[in-house]
Design an enzyme around this catalytic site. Structure first.
Site, PDB file in Angstrom:
ATOM      1  N   ASN A   1      42.447 -53.107  63.519  1.00 35.19           N
ATOM      2  CA  ASN A   1      43.586 -52.088  62.946  1.00 35.19           C
ATOM      3  C   ASN A   1      44.673 -51.751  64.332  1.00 35.19           C
ATOM      4  OD1 ASN A   1      41.892 -51.734  60.687  1.00 35.19           O
ATOM      5  ND2 ASN A   1      41.081 -49.887  61.261  1.00 35.19           N
TER       6      ASN A   1
ATOM      7  N   GLU B   1      33.426 -50.195  69.303  1.00 32.41           N
ATOM      8  CA  GLU B   1      32.516 -50.944  68.617  1.00 32.41           C
ATOM      9  C   GLU B   1      32.196 -52.151  68.706  1.00 32.41           C
ATOM     10  OE1 GLU B   1      34.257 -48.921  64.365  1.00 32.41           O
ATOM     11  OE2 GLU B   1      35.261 -50.723  64.817  1.00 32.41           O
TER      12      GLU B   1
ATOM     13  N   ASN C   1      39.911 -38.457  70.266  1.00 29.85           N
ATOM     14  CA  ASN C   1      40.267 -37.204  69.415  1.00 29.85           C
ATOM     15  C   ASN C   1      39.646 -35.947  69.912  1.00 29.85           C
ATOM     16  OD1 ASN C   1      37.876 -37.271  68.452  1.00 29.85           O
ATOM     17  ND2 ASN C   1      38.429 -38.101  66.519  1.00 29.85           N
TER      18      ASN C   1
ATOM     19  N   GLY D   1      44.992 -34.789  65.235  1.00 23.82           N
ATOM     20  CA  GLY D   1      45.100 -34.750  63.812  1.00 23.82           C
ATOM     21  C   GLY D   1      46.696 -34.287  63.650  1.00 23.82           C
TER      22      GLY D   1
ATOM     23  N   ASP E   1      44.828 -40.464  53.171  1.00 21.33           N
ATOM     24  CA  ASP E   1      43.623 -40.930  53.555  1.00 21.33           C
ATOM     25  C   ASP E   1      44.076 -41.010  55.245  1.00 21.33           C
ATOM     26  OD1 ASP E   1      41.408 -42.269  54.450  1.00 21.33           O
ATOM     27  OD2 ASP E   1      41.778 -43.982  53.550  1.00 21.33           O
TER      28      ASP E   1
ATOM     29  N   GLY F   1      43.843 -42.857  64.215  1.00 21.36           N
ATOM     30  CA  GLY F   1      43.745 -42.786  65.597  1.00 21.36           C
ATOM     31  C   GLY F   1      44.216 -44.382  65.941  1.00 21.36           C
ATOM     32  N   ASP F   2      43.676 -45.398  65.141  1.00 22.34           N
ATOM     33  CA  ASP F   2      43.996 -46.835  65.513  1.00 22.34           C
ATOM     34  C   ASP F   2      45.298 -46.705  65.580  1.00 22.34           C
ATOM     35  OD1 ASP F   2      41.076 -47.208  65.393  1.00 22.34           O
ATOM     36  OD2 ASP F   2      41.106 -47.797  63.487  1.00 22.34           O
TER      37      ASP F   2
HETATM   38  P1  ATP Z   1      40.780 -41.136  62.487  1.00 24.41           P
HETATM   39  O1  ATP Z   1      41.011 -40.354  61.089  1.00 24.41           O
HETATM   40  O2  ATP Z   1      41.433 -42.514  62.397  1.00 24.41           O
HETATM   41  O3  ATP Z   1      39.325 -41.246  62.960  1.00 24.41           O
HETATM   42  P2  ATP Z   1      41.317 -39.664  64.882  1.00 24.41           P
HETATM   43  O4  ATP Z   1      40.263 -38.681  64.320  1.00 24.41           O
HETATM   44  O5  ATP Z   1      40.713 -40.920  65.694  1.00 24.41           O
HETATM   45  O6  ATP Z   1      41.784 -40.371  63.250  1.00 24.41           O
HETATM   46  P3  ATP Z   1      43.479 -37.697  64.678  1.00 24.41           P
HETATM   47  O7  ATP Z   1      43.482 -37.119  66.133  1.00 24.41           O
HETATM   48  O8  ATP Z   1      42.798 -37.228  63.650  1.00 24.41           O
HETATM   49  O9  ATP Z   1      42.562 -39.198  65.296  1.00 24.41           O
HETATM   50  O10 ATP Z   1      44.939 -38.417  64.393  1.00 24.41           O
HETATM   51  C1  ATP Z   1      45.466 -39.439  65.235  1.00 24.41           C
HETATM   52  C2  ATP Z   1      46.855 -39.423  65.032  1.00 24.41           C
HETATM   53  O11 ATP Z   1      47.221 -39.463  63.694  1.00 24.41           O
HETATM   54  C3  ATP Z   1      47.340 -37.823  65.294  1.00 24.41           C
HETATM   55  O12 ATP Z   1      47.735 -37.788  66.809  1.00 24.41           O
HETATM   56  C4  ATP Z   1      48.585 -37.777  64.614  1.00 24.41           C
HETATM   57  O13 ATP Z   1      49.816 -38.479  65.198  1.00 24.41           O
HETATM   58  C5  ATP Z   1      48.219 -38.768  63.432  1.00 24.41           C
HETATM   59  N1  ATP Z   1      47.862 -37.780  62.246  1.00 24.41           N
HETATM   60  C6  ATP Z   1      46.225 -37.587  61.895  1.00 24.41           C
HETATM   61  N2  ATP Z   1      46.364 -36.814  60.926  1.00 24.41           N
HETATM   62  C7  ATP Z   1      47.485 -36.207  60.459  1.00 24.41           C
HETATM   63  C8  ATP Z   1      48.136 -35.543  59.451  1.00 24.41           C
HETATM   64  N3  ATP Z   1      47.266 -34.719  58.661  1.00 24.41           N
HETATM   65  N4  ATP Z   1      49.444 -35.485  59.519  1.00 24.41           N
HETATM   66  C9  ATP Z   1      50.242 -36.136  60.198  1.00 24.41           C
HETATM   67  N5  ATP Z   1      49.789 -36.842  61.173  1.00 24.41           N
HETATM   68  C10 ATP Z   1      48.678 -37.031  61.361  1.00 24.41           C
HETATM   69  O1  RIB Z   2      39.102 -46.181  62.608  1.00 19.38           O
HETATM   70  C1  RIB Z   2      38.855 -46.526  61.291  1.00 19.38           C
HETATM   71  C2  RIB Z   2      37.872 -47.826  61.455  1.00 19.38           C
HETATM   72  O2  RIB Z   2      36.703 -47.490  61.782  1.00 19.38           O
HETATM   73  C3  RIB Z   2      37.729 -48.552  59.932  1.00 19.38           C
HETATM   74  O3  RIB Z   2      38.682 -49.474  59.691  1.00 19.38           O
HETATM   75  C4  RIB Z   2      36.272 -48.962  59.736  1.00 19.38           C
HETATM   76  O4  RIB Z   2      36.136 -50.235  59.986  1.00 19.38           O
HETATM   77  C5  RIB Z   2      35.763 -48.417  61.383  1.00 19.38           C
HETATM   78  O5  RIB Z   2      35.608 -49.429  62.112  1.00 19.38           O
END
Ligand code: ATP
Ligand code: RIB
Length: 293
Positions: free
Chosen positions: A43, A139, A183, A213, A237, A242-243
């Protein structure tokens, strides 16, 4: 255009959407099912490539249809795949993702991702040494993460470590990384459940970037803690947010952006990702991102 080398995981994601998340022992009827490319490493590689970086992927897939699907997808996104090894007798990594109640839950089966080895790193040492930024996640085996960080440190190659899924990190790993992008949940795993984000950030100026987030991301610039807001979007979704943030941050840093500008860019890219289903479904190209207000 700078060079990004991702050393990490490649998965195929099985994405189920449902109105309700099943509780233990419960069966619920869902809405949709999709088989889509994923894996934190892949990703991040796709995000960096779509956002303009010359991007290479180092990793492993099984000798199976999921492996073929993953490699083809990376190539379509312009990621160079010569350093991906196809291994026998181990399946390509998979993830079971349930998107329900505006959040996701994920189970990952590492499969071939745990075949990523120090030998694979040695085989690709010249590629790694030539990178402007190496991207790592958790991972693949921890010893390979440690080894890659050590090689990069000894060769003055910058490394961004996305410490996901959340795990405890050794002090050497923290020291050898140039950027660390947890995060809020991962921050607490690394620095302790009662750690204060501001205090931790102050110890790692311009290195620790905490994603928040919908609130964007924060870091310490040496003088003050800065929160860089993200965009207000309709969330479908958040998988891959984060990726996309990490891939975008790397793409912006290797082309010479300041850290603050790179975080703005990464926020914008990640906010676009969350508007579509699937980790890579909403990842923007550079043109799409530039075209967005
Ligand atoms: P993931 O859902 O991929 O595990 P994560 O938990 O690693 O994400 P987050 O801090 O939730 O990381 O999100 C990463 C970045 O994505 C944030 O810094 C922001 O830029 C964007 N983002 C995440 N959620 C939202 C949202 N609801 N609205 C707008 N931007 C978002
Ligand atoms: O960060 C999202 C990813 O986490 C998904 O694509 C899944 O494959 C897991 O590795």
């Amino acid at each position: 255009m700078g060079k990004v080398v991702v050393v990490g995981s490649i998965n195929v994601d099985m994405v189920f959407t449902s109105d309700i998340r099943p509780k233990a022992g419960e069966t619920v009827m869902g809405n949709t099912f999709q088989l889509v490319p994923g894996g934190k490493g892949a990703n991040q590689a796709v995000a960096a490539a779509k956002l303009g970086a010359e991007t290479y992927m180092v990793g492993c897939v099984g000798n199976d249809s999921n492996g073929d699907f993953s490699i083809k997808n990376l190539q379509e996104a312009n990621v160079k795949t010569e350093a991906i090894e196809v291994v026998e007798n181990v399946p390509t990594g998979v993830a079971n993702i349930v998107v329900a109640e505006k959040d996701n839950s994920i189970i990952v089966i590492a499969g071939a991702n745990f075949e990523v080895s120090k030998e694979l790193i040695d085989k690709n040492i010249e590629l790694i040494k030539s990178a402007d930024m190496v991207l790592l996640q958790l991972e693949i085996p921890m010893e390979v993460v440690e080894y890659t960080l050590e090689i990069c440190k000894n060769n003055n190659v910058k490394v961004m470590l996305n410490p996901a899924p959340g795990m405890v990190l050794s002090s050497t790993i923290i020291e050898n990384a140039s950027y660390i992008t947890p995060n809020e949940h991962e921050l607490k795993i690394i620095f302790g459940p009662s750690s204060d984000a501001s205090e931790v950030l102050k110890k790692y100026p311009n290195k620790l970037i905490v994603t928040l987030g919908s609130k964007g991301a924060m870091y310490y610039d040496g003088n003050q803690i800065k929160t860089v807001p993200t965009y207000d979007v309709e969330v479908v979704d958040t998988t891959g947010a984060g990726d996309t943030f990490c891939g975008g941050l790397a793409a912006a840093l290797v082309r010479g952006d300041s850290l603050e500008d790179a975080i703005k860019f990464a926020n914008k890219a990640a906010s676009m990702t969350v508007t579509k289903l699937g980790a890579q479904g909403g990842m923007p190209t550079l043109e799409e991102l530039m075209g967005r207000a």
